[in-house]
Design a protein around this motif. Sequence first.
Motif, PDB file in Angstrom:
ATOM      1  N   LEU A  26       0.835  -1.204   0.000  1.00  0.00           N
ATOM      2  CA  LEU A  26       0.000   0.000   0.000  1.00  0.00           C
ATOM      3  C   LEU A  26       0.871   1.256   0.000  1.00  0.00           C
ATOM      4  N   SER A  27       2.023   1.185   0.636  1.00  0.00           N
ATOM      5  CA  SER A  27       2.968   2.298   0.607  1.00  0.00           C
ATOM      6  C   SER A  27       3.406   2.599  -0.824  1.00  0.00           C
ATOM      7  N   SER A  28       3.665   1.553  -1.589  1.00  0.00           N
ATOM      8  CA  SER A  28       4.052   1.721  -2.994  1.00  0.00           C
ATOM      9  C   SER A  28       2.906   2.310  -3.811  1.00  0.00           C
ATOM     10  N   GLU A  29       1.678   1.882  -3.512  1.00  0.00           N
ATOM     11  CA  GLU A  29       0.499   2.424  -4.203  1.00  0.00           C
ATOM     12  C   GLU A  29       0.354   3.916  -3.933  1.00  0.00           C
ATOM     13  N   ILE A  30       0.546   4.307  -2.678  1.00  0.00           N
ATOM     14  CA  ILE A  30       0.427   5.724  -2.310  1.00  0.00           C
ATOM     15  C   ILE A  30       1.477   6.553  -3.035  1.00  0.00           C
ATOM     16  N   ARG A  31       2.709   6.048  -3.089  1.00  0.00           N
ATOM     17  CA  ARG A  31       3.782   6.790  -3.741  1.00  0.00           C
ATOM     18  C   ARG A  31       3.518   6.928  -5.243  1.00  0.00           C
ATOM     19  N   ALA A  32       3.067   5.852  -5.870  1.00  0.00           N
ATOM     20  CA  ALA A  32       2.774   5.891  -7.312  1.00  0.00           C
ATOM     21  C   ALA A  32       1.638   6.873  -7.597  1.00  0.00           C
ATOM     22  N   LEU A  33       0.596   6.842  -6.768  1.00  0.00           N
ATOM     23  CA  LEU A  33      -0.538   7.748  -6.932  1.00  0.00           C
ATOM     24  C   LEU A  33      -0.100   9.193  -6.726  1.00  0.00           C
ATOM     25  N   GLN A  34       0.724   9.409  -5.710  1.00  0.00           N
ATOM     26  CA  GLN A  34       1.197  10.764  -5.418  1.00  0.00           C
ATOM     27  C   GLN A  34       1.958  11.356  -6.590  1.00  0.00           C
ATOM     28  N   LYS A  35       2.811  10.549  -7.188  1.00  0.00           N
ATOM     29  CA  LYS A  35       3.596  11.035  -8.338  1.00  0.00           C
ATOM     30  C   LYS A  35       2.695  11.309  -9.538  1.00  0.00           C
ATOM     31  N   LYS A  36       1.746  10.414  -9.792  1.00  0.00           N
ATOM     32  CA  LYS A  36       0.860  10.570 -10.939  1.00  0.00           C
ATOM     33  C   LYS A  36      -0.027  11.801 -10.794  1.00  0.00           C
ATOM     34  N   GLU A  37      -0.578  12.002  -9.591  1.00  0.00           N
ATOM     35  CA  GLU A  37      -1.518  13.106  -9.357  1.00  0.00           C
ATOM     36  C   GLU A  37      -0.823  14.387  -8.897  1.00  0.00           C
ATOM     37  N   LYS A  38       0.508  14.289  -8.675  1.00  0.00           N
ATOM     38  CA  LYS A  38       1.283  15.442  -8.165  1.00  0.00           C
ATOM     39  C   LYS A  38       0.685  15.958  -6.845  1.00  0.00           C
ATOM     40  N   LEU A  39       0.351  15.019  -5.963  1.00  0.00           N
ATOM     41  CA  LEU A  39      -0.243  15.361  -4.680  1.00  0.00           C
ATOM     42  C   LEU A  39       0.806  15.920  -3.719  1.00  0.00           C
ATOM     43  N   THR A  40       0.374  16.820  -2.868  1.00  0.00           N
ATOM     44  CA  THR A  40       1.216  17.302  -1.784  1.00  0.00           C
ATOM     45  C   THR A  40       0.746  16.604  -0.513  1.00  0.00           C
ATOM     46  N   ILE A  41       1.654  15.858   0.106  1.00  0.00           N
ATOM     47  CA  ILE A  41       1.294  15.021   1.257  1.00  0.00           C
ATOM     48  C   ILE A  41       2.225  15.311   2.425  1.00  0.00           C
ATOM     49  N   ILE A  42       1.639  15.425   3.606  1.00  0.00           N
ATOM     50  CA  ILE A  42       2.414  15.423   4.846  1.00  0.00           C
ATOM     51  C   ILE A  42       1.967  14.193   5.622  1.00  0.00           C
ATOM     52  N   MET A  43       2.922  13.371   5.977  1.00  0.00           N
ATOM     53  CA  MET A  43       2.613  12.065   6.550  1.00  0.00           C
ATOM     54  C   MET A  43       3.357  11.879   7.871  1.00  0.00           C
ATOM     55  N   VAL A  44       2.758  11.123   8.757  1.00  0.00           N
ATOM     56  CA  VAL A  44       3.393  10.719  10.002  1.00  0.00           C
ATOM     57  C   VAL A  44       3.532   9.205   9.986  1.00  0.00           C
ATOM     58  N   THR A  45       4.704   8.701  10.352  1.00  0.00           N
ATOM     59  CA  THR A  45       4.894   7.255  10.483  1.00  0.00           C
ATOM     60  C   THR A  45       5.964   6.984  11.529  1.00  0.00           C
ATOM     61  N   HIS A  46       5.893   5.790  12.130  1.00  0.00           N
ATOM     62  CA  HIS A  46       6.953   5.363  13.046  1.00  0.00           C
ATOM     63  C   HIS A  46       7.922   4.425  12.345  1.00  0.00           C
ATOM     64  N   ASP A  47       7.596   4.064  11.096  1.00  0.00           N
ATOM     65  CA  ASP A  47       8.393   3.100  10.326  1.00  0.00           C
ATOM     66  C   ASP A  47       9.465   3.854   9.526  1.00  0.00           C
ATOM     67  N   LEU A  48      10.703   3.749   9.942  1.00  0.00           N
ATOM     68  CA  LEU A  48      11.776   4.524   9.305  1.00  0.00           C
ATOM     69  C   LEU A  48      12.056   4.071   7.881  1.00  0.00           C
ATOM     70  N   GLU A  49      11.966   2.776   7.627  1.00  0.00           N
ATOM     71  CA  GLU A  49      12.177   2.271   6.259  1.00  0.00           C
ATOM     72  C   GLU A  49      11.077   2.773   5.333  1.00  0.00           C
ATOM     73  N   GLU A  50       9.857   2.732   5.821  1.00  0.00           N
ATOM     74  CA  GLU A  50       8.726   3.250   5.047  1.00  0.00           C
ATOM     75  C   GLU A  50       8.931   4.729   4.741  1.00  0.00           C
ATOM     76  N   ALA A  51       9.360   5.479   5.729  1.00  0.00           N
ATOM     77  CA  ALA A  51       9.600   6.918   5.541  1.00  0.00           C
ATOM     78  C   ALA A  51      10.642   7.164   4.455  1.00  0.00           C
ATOM     79  N   ARG A  52      11.715   6.432   4.479  1.00  0.00           N
ATOM     80  CA  ARG A  52      12.769   6.617   3.471  1.00  0.00           C
ATOM     81  C   ARG A  52      12.287   6.248   2.077  1.00  0.00           C
ATOM     82  N   ASN A  53      11.468   5.192   1.989  1.00  0.00           N
ATOM     83  CA  ASN A  53      11.027   4.699   0.680  1.00  0.00           C
ATOM     84  C   ASN A  53       9.954   5.572   0.047  1.00  0.00           C
TER      85      ASN A  53
END
Length: 225
Positions: A171-198
């Motif tokens: 789902l993280s990959s889906e969000i990133r792909a959608l964000q790039k396609k739609e040029k979305l501006t996102i501010i996100m909170v996560t505790h997962d450091l690998e997820e944050a980097r990716n």
Amino acid sequence: MNFFQAKDIYKQYPDTTIDVNFSAEEGSITTIVGPSGSGKSTVLRIIAGLEESDRPEEIILNNRIISGLPCSKRNCSMVFQNSALFMNMNVQQNIEYGLKSRKTDKISRRNICMEWLKRFNMEGFEKRKCNTLSGGEMQRVALIRSLVVKPTLLLLDEPLSALDAPLRKSLSSEIRALQKKEKLTIIMVTHDLEEARNISDRIILLKKGKITWSGKAKDFSPELF
């Protein structure tokens, strides 16, 4: 000039004082990471207008000051950790909820709903009750519900933390792909450091309410945590 600016976000708790200033570029993902209790979710809630800062803050979005406005006037959508869906409604009713409040006509609402369900590979789910969905399906519906109203800013508060690791990664990959396609501006909170980097363009590290590091995601090191 930055597309988003948060100035003087301030909130005092018995064990933590949040004092934050940061900015974000248009069409980017900025992720706030930090230990539990560092104030990450509070910052998002203040941006969204769900919580008040203890001092007058200034939040600017696309050259418009939104601090002081009610949630409904900020043009921000927020997705929570627990999806926050209306469990007594079906998928379609949940997705169309924001569109209905904006007086979008019935045919347009349905067309928009069906289009987004297709984009998330959820055709045929429109009449499913939300309490019959899996965790991943609920979060997809929550994302769709937030996106159909075309927010200027999308806020994600640990939206994947309740999911198992493979589903979280997918789902993280889906969000990133959608964000790039739609040029979305996102501010996100996560505790997962690998997820944050990716997923991120930029990472902000928050400790005890203060920003201790900020920079490009590729330059972030877990040792900083």
